[in-house]
Scaffold this active site. Structure first.
Site, PDB file in Angstrom:
ATOM      1  N   SER A  77      -5.578 -69.205 -84.406  1.00 13.63           N
ATOM      2  CA  SER A  77      -4.446 -69.279 -85.922  1.00 13.63           C
ATOM      3  C   SER A  77      -4.743 -69.785 -86.965  1.00 13.63           C
ATOM      4  CB  SER A  77      -3.121 -69.389 -85.413  1.00 13.63           C
ATOM      5  OG  SER A  77      -2.582 -68.730 -83.962  1.00 13.63           O
ATOM      6  N   ASP A  93       0.692 -78.298 -87.578  1.00 16.11           N
ATOM      7  CA  ASP A  93       0.431 -77.205 -87.014  1.00 16.11           C
ATOM      8  C   ASP A  93       1.922 -76.209 -87.110  1.00 16.11           C
ATOM      9  OD1 ASP A  93      -1.199 -78.449 -84.395  1.00 16.11           O
ATOM     10  OD2 ASP A  93      -1.800 -77.650 -85.876  1.00 16.11           O
ATOM     11  N   ASN A 118      -5.827 -74.139 -91.913  1.00 19.86           N
ATOM     12  CA  ASN A 118      -6.176 -74.979 -90.699  1.00 19.86           C
ATOM     13  C   ASN A 118      -6.510 -73.903 -89.520  1.00 19.86           C
ATOM     14  OD1 ASN A 118      -7.087 -77.075 -88.836  1.00 19.86           O
ATOM     15  ND2 ASN A 118      -4.766 -76.159 -87.833  1.00 19.86           N
ATOM     16  N   HIS A 145      -6.334 -74.051 -86.042  1.00 20.40           N
ATOM     17  CA  HIS A 145      -5.721 -74.110 -84.564  1.00 20.40           C
ATOM     18  C   HIS A 145      -6.169 -73.051 -83.524  1.00 20.40           C
ATOM     19  CE1 HIS A 145      -2.815 -76.495 -82.273  1.00 20.40           C
ATOM     20  NE2 HIS A 145      -2.747 -75.263 -81.957  1.00 20.40           N
TER      21      HIS A 145
HETATM   22  N1  LIG Z   1       0.784 -82.776 -91.557  1.00 22.28           N
HETATM   23  C1  LIG Z   1      -0.334 -81.834 -90.674  1.00 22.28           C
HETATM   24  N2  LIG Z   1      -1.678 -82.443 -90.205  1.00 22.28           N
HETATM   25  C2  LIG Z   1      -2.596 -81.710 -89.890  1.00 22.28           C
HETATM   26  C3  LIG Z   1      -1.967 -80.746 -89.535  1.00 22.28           C
HETATM   27  C4  LIG Z   1      -0.551 -79.971 -90.064  1.00 22.28           C
HETATM   28  O1  LIG Z   1      -0.206 -78.727 -89.529  1.00 22.28           O
HETATM   29  N3  LIG Z   1       0.667 -80.874 -90.807  1.00 22.28           N
HETATM   30  N4  LIG Z   1      -2.791 -79.951 -88.832  1.00 22.28           N
HETATM   31  C5  LIG Z   1      -4.021 -80.599 -87.971  1.00 22.28           C
HETATM   32  C6  LIG Z   1      -5.007 -80.531 -87.122  1.00 22.28           C
HETATM   33  N5  LIG Z   1      -4.446 -79.964 -85.956  1.00 22.28           N
HETATM   34  C7  LIG Z   1      -4.289 -79.219 -85.045  1.00 22.28           C
HETATM   35  O2  LIG Z   1      -4.442 -78.341 -84.688  1.00 22.28           O
HETATM   36  C8  LIG Z   1      -4.169 -81.138 -85.167  1.00 22.28           C
HETATM   37  C9  LIG Z   1      -4.940 -82.740 -85.444  1.00 22.28           C
HETATM   38  C10 LIG Z   1      -4.812 -83.900 -84.931  1.00 22.28           C
HETATM   39  C11 LIG Z   1      -3.816 -83.705 -84.380  1.00 22.28           C
HETATM   40  C12 LIG Z   1      -3.267 -85.594 -83.658  1.00 22.28           C
HETATM   41  O3  LIG Z   1      -2.800 -85.415 -82.894  1.00 22.28           O
HETATM   42  N6  LIG Z   1      -3.753 -86.594 -84.170  1.00 22.28           N
HETATM   43  C13 LIG Z   1      -4.185 -88.082 -83.532  1.00 22.28           C
HETATM   44  C14 LIG Z   1      -5.413 -88.355 -83.695  1.00 22.28           C
HETATM   45  C15 LIG Z   1      -5.964 -87.622 -82.148  1.00 22.28           C
HETATM   46  C16 LIG Z   1      -7.562 -87.811 -82.357  1.00 22.28           C
HETATM   47  O4  LIG Z   1      -7.885 -88.903 -83.410  1.00 22.28           O
HETATM   48  O5  LIG Z   1      -8.205 -87.584 -81.508  1.00 22.28           O
HETATM   49  C17 LIG Z   1      -3.293 -89.008 -85.316  1.00 22.28           C
HETATM   50  O6  LIG Z   1      -3.395 -87.610 -85.919  1.00 22.28           O
HETATM   51  O7  LIG Z   1      -2.052 -89.293 -84.783  1.00 22.28           O
HETATM   52  C18 LIG Z   1      -3.256 -82.744 -83.490  1.00 22.28           C
HETATM   53  C19 LIG Z   1      -3.214 -81.476 -84.622  1.00 22.28           C
HETATM   54  C20 LIG Z   1      -4.620 -81.743 -89.153  1.00 22.28           C
HETATM   55  N7  LIG Z   1      -3.869 -82.525 -89.352  1.00 22.28           N
HETATM   56  N1  LIG Z   2      -6.154 -79.173 -83.758  1.00 18.60           N
HETATM   57  C1  LIG Z   2      -7.544 -78.851 -84.474  1.00 18.60           C
HETATM   58  C2  LIG Z   2      -8.636 -78.478 -83.367  1.00 18.60           C
HETATM   59  O1  LIG Z   2      -8.205 -78.444 -82.517  1.00 18.60           O
HETATM   60  N2  LIG Z   2      -9.667 -78.423 -84.485  1.00 18.60           N
HETATM   61  C3  LIG Z   2     -10.613 -77.163 -83.077  1.00 18.60           C
HETATM   62  O2  LIG Z   2     -11.872 -78.090 -82.835  1.00 18.60           O
HETATM   63  C4  LIG Z   2     -12.595 -77.618 -82.723  1.00 18.60           C
HETATM   64  C5  LIG Z   2     -14.132 -77.564 -82.840  1.00 18.60           C
HETATM   65  O3  LIG Z   2     -14.430 -77.321 -84.255  1.00 18.60           O
HETATM   66  P1  LIG Z   2     -15.180 -77.225 -84.749  1.00 18.60           P
HETATM   67  O4  LIG Z   2     -16.615 -77.070 -83.963  1.00 18.60           O
HETATM   68  O5  LIG Z   2     -15.405 -76.611 -86.285  1.00 18.60           O
HETATM   69  O6  LIG Z   2     -15.575 -78.887 -85.495  1.00 18.60           O
HETATM   70  C6  LIG Z   2     -12.247 -75.915 -82.826  1.00 18.60           C
HETATM   71  O7  LIG Z   2     -12.108 -74.805 -81.615  1.00 18.60           O
HETATM   72  C7  LIG Z   2     -11.089 -75.649 -83.391  1.00 18.60           C
HETATM   73  O8  LIG Z   2     -10.217 -74.892 -83.003  1.00 18.60           O
END
Ligand SMILES: Nc1nc2c(c(=O)[nH]1)N[C@@H](CN(C=O)c1ccc(C(=O)N[C@@H](CCC(=O)O)C(=O)O)cc1)CN2
Ligand SMILES: NCC(=O)N[C@@H]1O[C@H](COP(=O)([O-])[O-])[C@@H](O)[C@H]1O
Length: 214
Positions: free
Chosen positions: A138, A147, A109, A111
């Site tokens: 990262s 994350d 991923n 982040h």
């Molecule tokens: N188990 C894991 N799942 C995910 C990871 C991880 O490390 N372990 N990385 C994320 C990516 N991410 C940040 O980099 C991230 C994505 C989504 C959320 C979040 O709070 N999502 C909400 C919905 C938000 C929305 O729909 O806009 C949710 O799922 O309830 C936080 C961090 C990908 N998954």
């Molecule tokens: N937690 C996950 C997260 O916030 N990811 C972030 O979504 C943006 C859009 O990515 P994209 O242009 O590749 O769709 C990127 O900046 C990435 O770091």
């Protein structure tokens, strides 16, 4: 000629990181994007995939569906592509423990923060609110804890006094597009592994900030 690394990309939106990886495959990435799966049917990244003749699927969360149930449907969709590497690229759903454990060591991923700072959402505004002087992105292996997986590579950017979250996000995104394809290349070359909860590049254990060029 070694078998090209089969890369499956999960997206939710714009797909700028997807595009960077597609473009990298056209150059020297030793990998092929064999599929793109989105949890949003209107993700612009789906357009990018179609423009590059890459197969796409949508796995959209059902109302009242548990994370485990969603993960099971997502696994079924993924199985069609038989990936060597799963790349989360702006994928915005938290994945179940069961799902993540199915792909341990082969799912990464990107982040938008200098982990372990600011896991979760709204990272750019949090950095601005904290008056941080630097921020960044990262790339990490995905583990069940959000994350928190072992960091592979980071990129830093300065934070300026007049920055808005949008300006900072754009500066970070430019760095993301540079580092993510590099990590995919390392994995496709067999140089990058996750063992016992740590990331290794060429059998060298990477630190908390990932690979540090000397
Ligand atoms: N188990 C894991 N799942 C995910 C990871 C991880 O490390 N372990 N990385 C994320 C990516 N991410 C940040 O980099 C991230 C994505 C989504 C959320 C979040 O709070 N999502 C909400 C919905 C938000 C929305 O729909 O806009 C949710 O799922 O309830 C936080 C961090 C990908 N998954
Ligand atoms: N937690 C996950 C997260 O916030 N990811 C972030 O979504 C943006 C859009 O990515 P994209 O242009 O590749 O769709 C990127 O900046 C990435 O770091």
């Amino acid at each position: 000629m070694s078998k090209s690394c089969r890369v499956l990309v999960l997206i939710s939106g714009n797909g700028s990181n997807l595009q960077a990886i597609i473009d990298g495959c056209d150059d020297n990435l030793e990998a092929d994007v064999v599929g793109v799966i989105s949890n949003k049917s209107d993700a612009y990244g789906l357009i990018r995939a179609h423009q590059n003749e890459i197969d796409t699927s949508c796995v959209i969360a059902h109302k009242d569906e548990t994370r485990v149930e969603y993960g099971a449907r997502l696994k079924l969709a993924i199985s069609k592509y038989q990936p060597d590497l799963i790349v989360l690229a702006g994928f915005m759903r938290i994945l179940s423990d069961e799902f993540v454990q199915s792909y341990e060591g082969k799912m990464i991923n990107i982040h938008p923060s200098l982990l372990p700072k600011y896991p979760g959402l709204n990272t750019h505004q949090r950095a601005i609110d904290a008056s941080d002087k630097e921020h960044g992105a990262s790339v990490h292996f995905v583990t069940p804890e959000l994350d928190s997986g072992p960091v592979i590579l980071q990129a830093k950017v300065p934070v300026y006094g007049e920055d808005t979250a949008e300006l900072l996000a754009e500066r970070v995104n430019q760095q993301e597009l540079a580092i993510y394809p590099m990590v995919v290349k390392w994995f496709s070359q067999g140089r990058l592994k996750m063992t016992d909860g740590a990331a290794y590049l060429d059998d060298i254990r990477l630190g908390e900030a990932g690979y540090a060029a000397d």
